[in-house]
Design a protein around this motif. Structure first.
Motif, short mmCIF file in Angstrom:
data_model
loop_
_atom_site.label_atom_id
_atom_site.label_comp_id
_atom_site.label_asym_id
_atom_site.label_seq_id
_atom_site.Cartn_x
_atom_site.Cartn_y
_atom_site.Cartn_z
N PHE A 240 0.90 -1.27 -0.01
CA PHE A 240 -0.01 -0.18 -0.03
C PHE A 240 0.89 1.08 0.02
O PHE A 240 0.39 2.20 -0.71
CB PHE A 240 -1.05 0.10 1.27
N ARG A 241 1.97 1.18 0.48
CA ARG A 241 3.01 2.26 0.67
C ARG A 241 3.26 2.93 -0.78
O ARG A 241 3.59 3.71 -1.12
CB ARG A 241 3.90 2.17 1.81
N ARG A 242 3.94 1.58 -1.23
CA ARG A 242 4.46 1.98 -2.61
C ARG A 242 3.63 2.43 -3.81
O ARG A 242 3.97 2.88 -4.78
CB ARG A 242 5.44 0.52 -3.01
N LEU A 243 2.25 1.82 -3.45
CA LEU A 243 1.24 2.42 -4.51
C LEU A 243 0.52 3.63 -4.19
O LEU A 243 -0.56 4.17 -4.63
CB LEU A 243 0.22 1.16 -4.60
N THR A 244 0.98 4.33 -2.93
CA THR A 244 0.26 5.48 -2.44
C THR A 244 0.98 6.71 -3.53
O THR A 244 2.26 6.76 -3.68
CB THR A 244 0.77 5.93 -1.13
N PRO A 245 0.09 7.62 -3.83
CA PRO A 245 0.60 8.62 -4.64
C PRO A 245 1.34 9.53 -3.83
O PRO A 245 1.02 9.77 -2.75
CB PRO A 245 -0.51 9.09 -5.30
N ALA A 246 2.56 10.23 -4.47
CA ALA A 246 2.97 11.14 -3.64
C ALA A 246 2.11 12.43 -3.35
O ALA A 246 1.64 12.90 -4.50
CB ALA A 246 4.49 11.54 -4.63
N GLY A 247 2.41 12.94 -2.16
CA GLY A 247 1.56 14.04 -1.82
C GLY A 247 1.65 14.51 -0.38
O GLY A 247 2.44 14.21 0.29
N GLU A 248 0.68 15.04 0.07
CA GLU A 248 0.69 15.90 1.52
C GLU A 248 0.39 14.65 2.49
O GLU A 248 1.14 14.43 3.57
CB GLU A 248 -0.42 16.88 1.59
N ARG A 249 -0.15 13.68 2.07
CA ARG A 249 -0.56 12.56 3.17
C ARG A 249 0.76 11.75 3.23
O ARG A 249 1.20 11.39 4.37
CB ARG A 249 -1.89 11.65 2.61
N LEU A 250 1.27 11.31 2.37
CA LEU A 250 2.51 10.44 2.18
C LEU A 250 3.47 11.34 3.16
O LEU A 250 4.30 10.80 4.07
CB LEU A 250 2.94 10.22 0.98
N ARG A 251 3.79 12.64 2.81
CA ARG A 251 4.78 13.33 3.62
C ARG A 251 4.41 13.49 4.88
O ARG A 251 5.38 13.39 5.84
CB ARG A 251 4.86 14.65 2.85
N GLY A 252 3.08 13.53 5.39
CA GLY A 252 2.64 13.43 6.55
C GLY A 252 3.14 12.25 7.33
O GLY A 252 3.31 12.14 8.56
N ASP A 253 2.78 11.08 6.65
CA ASP A 253 3.34 9.74 7.43
C ASP A 253 4.70 9.59 7.47
O ASP A 253 5.21 9.27 8.43
CB ASP A 253 2.71 8.65 6.34
N PHE A 285 1.79 0.04 7.92
CA PHE A 285 2.22 1.02 6.89
C PHE A 285 3.67 1.52 7.41
O PHE A 285 4.52 1.92 6.40
CB PHE A 285 1.29 1.80 6.83
N HIS A 286 3.78 1.85 8.55
CA HIS A 286 5.03 2.43 9.12
C HIS A 286 6.18 1.53 9.32
O HIS A 286 7.37 1.99 9.35
CB HIS A 286 4.75 3.17 10.49
N ALA A 287 5.70 0.32 9.52
CA ALA A 287 6.55 -0.50 9.42
C ALA A 287 7.62 -0.74 8.45
O ALA A 287 8.71 -1.16 8.48
CB ALA A 287 6.25 -2.13 9.82
N ALA A 288 6.98 -0.36 7.36
CA ALA A 288 7.57 -0.56 5.76
C ALA A 288 8.10 0.68 5.49
O ALA A 288 8.54 0.95 4.38
CB ALA A 288 6.94 -0.86 4.80
N SER A 289 8.49 1.59 6.58
CA SER A 289 9.07 2.96 6.37
C SER A 289 10.34 3.11 5.48
O SER A 289 11.29 2.01 5.84
CB SER A 289 9.46 3.62 7.57
N ARG A 290 10.59 3.81 4.61
CA ARG A 290 11.84 4.18 3.96
C ARG A 290 12.63 5.34 4.41
O ARG A 290 13.49 5.82 3.73
CB ARG A 290 11.87 4.00 2.61
N VAL A 291 12.14 6.04 5.49
CA VAL A 291 12.98 7.42 5.65
C VAL A 291 14.10 6.94 6.38
O VAL A 291 14.63 5.68 6.74
CB VAL A 291 12.13 8.09 6.86
#
Length: 922
Positions: A240-253, A285-291
């Protein structure tokens, strides 16, 4: 962040997915996504700090969490939850789940004012992983629980400054338990790519996301081992994370993930507990974080900004299954289905031994759980994904006993609710459930299949009662459970309310409605309860405290009262009152002061606050403070928009103080004198202002004339009013009629002058169409000049008699609507006057002559000698003739003698005649 090892435990799966992407097409993008998912799983499970991925309100996550906690027994647990909500967790043992942790702020400093009040809630159910973590940490000695997510202040700092969407009015009542609060959920796991969700629903043969999740994730994972559960959840989160469009919501996550890992590393730097004894619980969703801050070994810096100066208040509020579903966009009944799955998993057959806080509901007697699976700390990680992904979905075979019990129970519920259901319907529901499950590719019917089958076989085409079959199925599967905050977890204000209402002898914490009967004469000790109930009526929602009998107005108190009380259903509103003060009196005082000193406050607003203070607060000093504020606001107003309300409220207050106090308060006197001068000044301008309505001008004049005697006694000059009326030159017909009434009240015009002007309007063809507007003005003139009621009745009668139909008929609906909207209180005055004027029967109507068109009175006989008394009687012959007839005189106007007893009567009783003369000539 180091690259994943291609030869690691997931190397074979990575190669297999890469080959599959090349075989089925899609290019490098698909291959990168599939390989990247495996990389995310590899990185998450290889992290030194064990990451436990969860989904919010998921029984599979709760079951896996309970097993892992018993196997690992961690000493430090990091939890994805707002860090400033952590002090509330200990109060959960005093509550009945589901409840929600809440942060609340009404006075904002650093956020847009239109956002207020701010509210953040984090619902907690027993079938959730976070509750298992909280119960384990609070019940196990030596365990430290650390909440690492954004503070509630940072939650709103990250929000875009756009207006909030309006709440859905079709949402169920219990959905309002959270109101417009921002929901914080542990593990928001749902596709953020609409096409992907639609694809999954279509090929999964389900209607909504909750059903897909239950069939393809919950049921397969509810009994899975720890490694399988963990890898599958990270896989789904990564997809779900990799298919999430880049935008404000993903930046917030990503901002949240940087925040949480920064907090974790800061705690690790100060803790002496080994990392292997720690556990990090977060959404998949946060367990697969790439930050770049991911992992305890990362050195990437991240600066956490300061909080605003907004003061946050914290507490617990009731929650419910429907409130959680409405707030987080889940299908109706999905949380109840999750609760049923959790109950089955924690039964003797499910084998899960859950953690529960002391004071919470204990597990059912006789339920024996299997021993927890042993931990795998230190063992090499195995690839469990390949087997899980290649195996078909096997949620278990048909459980005939469970399905049969559902079918029997739903028929029983349906019969109680008016359906003509029978044993044949139970059999039909059973067979249809199995059939639907087979059509949808399932080996066993799910609660969703059972609900569809029950609706098809039982409901047919009508619903005989309030509940349809789908609602009955929800009740059967667990219903909409509603939580309750215990007494010890309530804020001081709520506890004070329950203590003060204890003499009523009612269980006010129950969600059912209670009827309270108060005989205040027989039991004067209940009068404080009555005062508190009226206060709560002012502060709480309408259905929380509802009077059936009794009222509270200025100067009046009920002897007997009857109340419908639903404080249990409105516990959230009562708790939020506790955020504003320690007692309800303090809360009302704060709200009245805030309303009176608001930048948009008017004199009418301040007078409304004064009236509420008199009704509900025994605080003369505070009332005088609000009254002084009303004087200031009135003097500063430049319009007369609030004049009708000002007049209505100041009249009531003046009448109240005259009846209860020896003298009027100083602020009332100041308000009258200030209002007299203020409205005299504004009258000439208001009468020519098109934006000023007739109702507002009538209210101004009503204030000036009704308060005139008091204003003059306080030093005002009547000349100011006369000049204001003389300088007013209105153009609209209704306002012209109002000014005529004002001149009549001042003695400048008489009734004959008004009749002559009305006759002139009716005689002039050019003014006939506008005559109804003049009549509307005369009706409004009853406010400043109630003595004109006979003339208004006369004018209306003349209009009905003389106006042509093409003018009269279109005007009548306008007259009725105008009277209803703007002069409702004046209609009774007109009706009473009409009742005195018109005959009371149809027979009398035939010979009735209107008083204004009656024949002239007979000539008065010439005055006889005898002084002013004789002259007075001669001027009013009718009264003398009536008295003489009663006394038997045939000619009362003859020379005094034996045949003229009236004259002899006056001679014998001169004092009575003199007193009557003085009274009539005054």
């Amino acid at each position: 962040m180091s690259a994943p090892d291609a030869s690691g435990p997931f190397g074979a799966l990575r190669a297999q997915l890469t080959n599959a992407a090349g075989e089925f097409g899609g290019g490098d993008a698909v291959a990168d996504i599939l390989a990247g998912i495996v990389d995310d799983v590899d990185r998450a499970v290889a992290e030194e700090l064990e990451i436990f991925p969860v989904c919010h309100h998921s029984p599979a996550s709760a079951a896996a969490m309970a097993r892992r906690l018993r196997a690992k027994q961690p000493k430090v647990v990091y939890l994805e939850l707002c860090e400033d909500l952590q002090p509330l967790l200990a109060e959960l043992r005093n509550c009945t789940l589901p409840v929600a942790l809440q942060a609340y702020a009404s006075e904002l400093d650093g956020f847009p004012a239109e956002w207020g009040p701010l509210s953040v809630v984090a619902p907690i159910t027993e079938a959730s992983a976070e509750y298992q973590v909280i119960a384990y940490a609070l019940q196990t000695p030596g365990v430290e629980l650390v909440c690492v997510d954004h503070s509630t202040d940072h939650v709103f700092q990250e929000k875009p400054q756009d207006p909030e969407p309006e709440p859905d009015p079709s949402a169920p009542d219990d959905a309002a338990l959270h109101g417009d609060a921002v929901g914080v959920e542990l593990g928001d796991l749902r596709p953020r790519f609409a096409e992907l969700e639609a694809y999954l629903l279509h090929h999964g043969k389900v209607r909504h996301w909750s059903e897909w999740w239950d069939q393809y994730v919950e049921q397969p994972l509810v009994g899975a081992d720890h490694d399988t559960y963990r890898q599958v959840m990270v896989l789904i989160g990564s997809l779900f994370r990799r298919l999430t469009p880049a935008g404000e919501r993903l930046r917030g996550d990503e901002t949240r993930e940087r925040y949480m890992w920064t907090r974790i590393r800061a705690h690790r730097a100060q803790s002496t507990v080994d990392t292997s004894d720690c556990l990090y619980v977060c959404g998949a969703f946060h367990a697969a974080s790439r930050v770049e801050q991911f992992g305890v070994a990362s050195t990437a810096p991240y600066e956490i900004g300061p909080r605003t100066r907004t003061a946050w208040l914290y507490g617990l509020i009731p929650s419910s299954h429907s409130a959680i579903e409405a707030q987080f966009g889940l299908a109706p009944g999905s949380v109840s289905v999750a609760a049923a799955t959790w109950a089955k998993a924690t039964s003797g057959r499910g084998g899960v031994r859950p953690y529960r806080l002391s004071g919470q509901k204990a597990p059912k007697a006789g339920a024996k759980a299997r021993a927890a699976m042993p931990g795998r700390d230190g063992d090499p990680v195995d690839d469990r994904l390949s087997g899980f992904l290649s195996a078909p979905s096997r949620p278990g075979g048909l459980d005939s006993d469970e399905l049969r019990g559902w079918c029997v129970d739903i028929v029983r519920l349906a019969r109680r609710n008016g359906y003509l259901a029978s044993t044949a319907d139970a059999i039909a529901v059973f067979e249809t459930s199995v059939l639907l499950a087979g059509i949808r590719g399932r080996q066993r019917p799910t609660p969703y299949d059972f609900t569809d089958a029950a609706v098809t076989c039982i409901e047919k085409d009508t619903v005989p009662g309030r509940r349809d079959v789908a609602t009955l199925c929800g009740i059967l599967l667990g219903g909409d459970r509603v939580g309750r905050v215990g007494y010890d977890a309530l804020p001081p204000l709520a506890r004070d309310v329950y203590d003060r209402l204890a003499p009523l002898g009612l269980d006010l914490t129950a969600r059912t409605q209670k009827r309270a009967l108060l005989d205040l004469d027989a039991r004067p000790d209940l009068r404080p309860c009555s005062d508190l109930l009226w206060l709560l009526r002012r502060l709480l929602p309408t259905d929380a405290v509802r009077p059936i009998m009794g009222e509270r107005t200025l100067g009046e108190r009920s002897v007997q009262e009857s109340w419908d009380l639903a404080l249990g259903r409105n516990q959230r509103a009562l708790i939020e009152l506790g955020y504003d003060g320690v007692t309800v009196e303090q809360v009302l005082e704060q709200r009245l002061r805030r309303a009176a000193w608001d930048p948009t406050a008017t004199a009418a607003t301040a007078l409304r606050a004064v009236e509420d203070a008199v009704l509900f607060l025994d605080n003369p000093r505070f009332t005088a403070e609000l009254g002084a504020r009303a004087v200031t606001l009135l003097a500063a107003e430049r319009t007369v928009d609030g004049a009708p309300e000002v007049l209505r409220r100041i009249r009531r207050l003046r009448t109240y103080y005259r009846a209860t106090a020896p003298t009027l308060p100083a602020w009332v006197q100041e308000f009258v004198t200030a209002g007299y001068g203020h409205y005299c000044t504004l009258l000439p301008v208001a009468t020519v202002d098109e934006a000023t309505t007739v109702r507002q001008i009538a209210a101004m004049l009503g204030f000036l004339f009704s308060m005139e005697s008091l204003a003059l006694s306080l030093g005002c000059d009547r000349t100011q009013l006369e000049l204001a009326v003389a300088q007013s030159h209105p153009e609209s017909p209704a306002t012209v009629a109002l000014l005529w009434a004002a001149r009549y009240q001042l003695g400048i015009l008489g009734l004959d002058d008004l009749r002559a002007r009305c006759d002139g309007l009716l005689d002039n063809p050019l003014t006939v169409p506008s005559f109804p507007a003049y009549l509307s003005g005369f009706v409004q003139a009853l406010e400043p000049a109630p003595g004109l009621a006979p003339f208004v009745v006369e004018a209306l009668s003349g209009a009905f008699a003389r106006l042509p139909d093409h003018v009269l008929l279109p005007w009548l609906p306008t007259l009725i609507t105008t009277l209803r909207a703007e002069a409702a209180e004046l209609v009774p005055l007109l009706v009473r006057e009409a009742g005195r004027t018109f005959p009371g029967s149809l027979r009398a109507l035939d010979t009735w002559t209107p008083p204004w068109s009656a024949a002239p009175a007979p000539a008065v006989p010439e005055a006889r000698p005898g002084g002013p008394v004789t002259d007075l009687l001669a001027a009013h012959p009718a009264a003398t003739d009536a008295v003489a007839a009663v006394l038997g005189a045939t000619d009362p106007w003859s020379t005094p003698g034996p045949s003229a007893p009236s004259s002899g009567l006056l001679d014998r009783h001169p004092a009575t005649a003199q007193a009557l003369a003085a009274l009539l000539t005054r």
